[in-house]
Enzyme design. Structure first.
Site, PDB file in Angstrom:
ATOM      1  N   ASN A  94       0.853  -1.195   0.000  1.00 25.04           N
ATOM      2  CA  ASN A  94       0.000   0.000   0.000  1.00 25.04           C
ATOM      3  C   ASN A  94       0.884   1.239   0.000  1.00 25.04           C
ATOM      4  O   ASN A  94       2.018   1.196   0.477  1.00 25.04           O
ATOM      5  CB  ASN A  94      -0.889   0.021   1.252  1.00 25.04           C
ATOM      6  N   HIS A 130       0.796   5.165   1.377  1.00 23.58           N
ATOM      7  CA  HIS A 130       0.048   6.020   2.299  1.00 23.58           C
ATOM      8  C   HIS A 130       0.664   7.420   2.295  1.00 23.58           C
ATOM      9  O   HIS A 130       1.887   7.557   2.395  1.00 23.58           O
ATOM     10  CB  HIS A 130       0.083   5.419   3.706  1.00 23.58           C
ATOM     11  N   SER A 140       4.703   6.934   2.286  1.00 23.72           N
ATOM     12  CA  SER A 140       5.329   5.672   2.704  1.00 23.72           C
ATOM     13  C   SER A 140       4.719   4.513   1.927  1.00 23.72           C
ATOM     14  O   SER A 140       3.502   4.471   1.729  1.00 23.72           O
ATOM     15  CB  SER A 140       5.035   5.378   4.188  1.00 23.72           C
ATOM     16  N   ASP A 195      -2.847   0.873   8.083  1.00 26.68           N
ATOM     17  CA  ASP A 195      -1.577   1.563   7.822  1.00 26.68           C
ATOM     18  C   ASP A 195      -0.497   1.158   8.830  1.00 26.68           C
ATOM     19  O   ASP A 195       0.392   1.965   9.159  1.00 26.68           O
ATOM     20  CB  ASP A 195      -1.773   3.101   7.815  1.00 26.68           C
TER      21      ASP A 195
HETATM   22  C1  GRF Z   1      -2.646   8.713  -2.762  1.00 27.94           C
HETATM   23  O1  GRF Z   1      -2.286   9.891  -2.102  1.00 27.94           O
HETATM   24  C2  GRF Z   1      -2.322   7.506  -1.919  1.00 27.94           C
HETATM   25  O2  GRF Z   1      -1.225   7.690  -1.078  1.00 27.94           O
HETATM   26  C3  GRF Z   1      -3.563   7.340  -1.081  1.00 27.94           C
HETATM   27  O3  GRF Z   1      -4.616   7.696  -1.945  1.00 27.94           O
HETATM   28  C4  GRF Z   1      -4.155   8.598  -2.939  1.00 27.94           C
HETATM   29  C5  GRF Z   1      -4.532   8.020  -4.265  1.00 27.94           C
HETATM   30  O4  GRF Z   1      -4.330   8.913  -5.331  1.00 27.94           O
HETATM   31  N1  GRF Z   1      -3.624   6.006  -0.536  1.00 27.94           N
HETATM   32  P1  GRF Z   1      -4.554   8.410  -6.818  1.00 27.94           P
HETATM   33  O5  GRF Z   1      -5.964   7.814  -6.910  1.00 27.94           O
HETATM   34  O6  GRF Z   1      -3.504   7.400  -7.147  1.00 27.94           O
HETATM   35  O7  GRF Z   1      -4.436   9.660  -7.653  1.00 27.94           O
END
Ligand code: GRF
Length: 207
Positions: free
Chosen positions: A102, A104, A131, A140
């Site tokens: 994932n 984050h 991260s 997370d």
């Molecule tokens: C990103 O900031 C990611 O870290 C979080 O959700 C957002 C997704 O953005 N988990 P996108 O849909 O890839 O533009």
């Protein structure tokens, strides 16, 4: 070649970036399906444009069987969460332990959960970032692999922070995915190993 499934809920800009990195040859991987809990997710359009199968799931119902079937059918070895805004049920995190990544938008363990840019501003943090981590059943909370930092300036807003953090995400996620595919990283006893050695702290990506 490593086969993967990407989970999204929204815009899919990380998905787009991963597709670009595959096309440029940086990542040697095939995305066999993009799964979303949201039928209106813009990222689904990105998948379709790139001839990737899309699957919309109803997260109110158990979906282990759907994912297991996909994994089995295509011999998938990596599940990638890229803006998937649902907490994965424990039956998924247990089944695919060590195979889910994932990204984050914070410097974990700081600011788990939603609204990280707002939390950073409210806490007057001087640095922020993103991260990549292995996913376990704790939100997370899995072992962090790599992080990238950005400075928080006085005039930053949630929007400007989001933009800066996205830039970092587009760098660190492909790197972590590449490491996974090339078997540099693995999860053992809930710790991340890099080339067989426990990572005591996440690798810091310098821009
Ligand atoms: C990103 O900031 C990611 O870290 C979080 O959700 C957002 C997704 O953005 N988990 P996108 O849909 O890839 O533009």
């Amino acid at each position: 070649m490593t086969k993967s499934i990407i989970f999204i809920s929204g815009n899919g800009s990380n998905l787009k970036n991963i597709i670009n990195k595959i096309n440029s040859g940086f990542i040697n991987m095939e995305i066999v399906a993009v799964v979303s809990n949201n039928s209106m997710a813009k990222g689904l359009e990105i998948a379709r444009t790139n001839n990737i199968d899309t699957i919309v799931i109803d997260t109110e119902k158990p979906y282990l069987a759907i994912i297991k079937d996909l994994v089995k059918k295509h011999e998938v070895s990596l599940l990638i969460l890229a803006g998937y805004m649902k907490i994965l049920p424990e039956y998924i995190t247990d089944e695919f332990r060590g195979k889910i990544l994932n990204i984050h938008p914070s410097l974990l363990p700081k600011h788990k959960g939603l609204n990280t840019h707002k939390k950073v501003l409210e806490s007057n943090d001087s640095s922020h970032g993103a991260s990549v981590h292995f996913v376990n059943s704790e939100l997370d909370g899995g072992a962090v692999i790599i992080q990238g930092q950005v400075n928080v300036k006085r005039d930053d807003t949630e929007e400007t922070l989001k933009e800066k953090v996205h830039k970092i995400e587009y760098e660190i996620y492909p790197i972590a995915i590449k490491w996974f595919i090339e078997k540099h990283i693995e999860l053992k006893n809930d710790k991340c190993l890099f080339d067989g050695e426990v990572l005591e702290c996440p690798i810091e990506h310098i821009l």
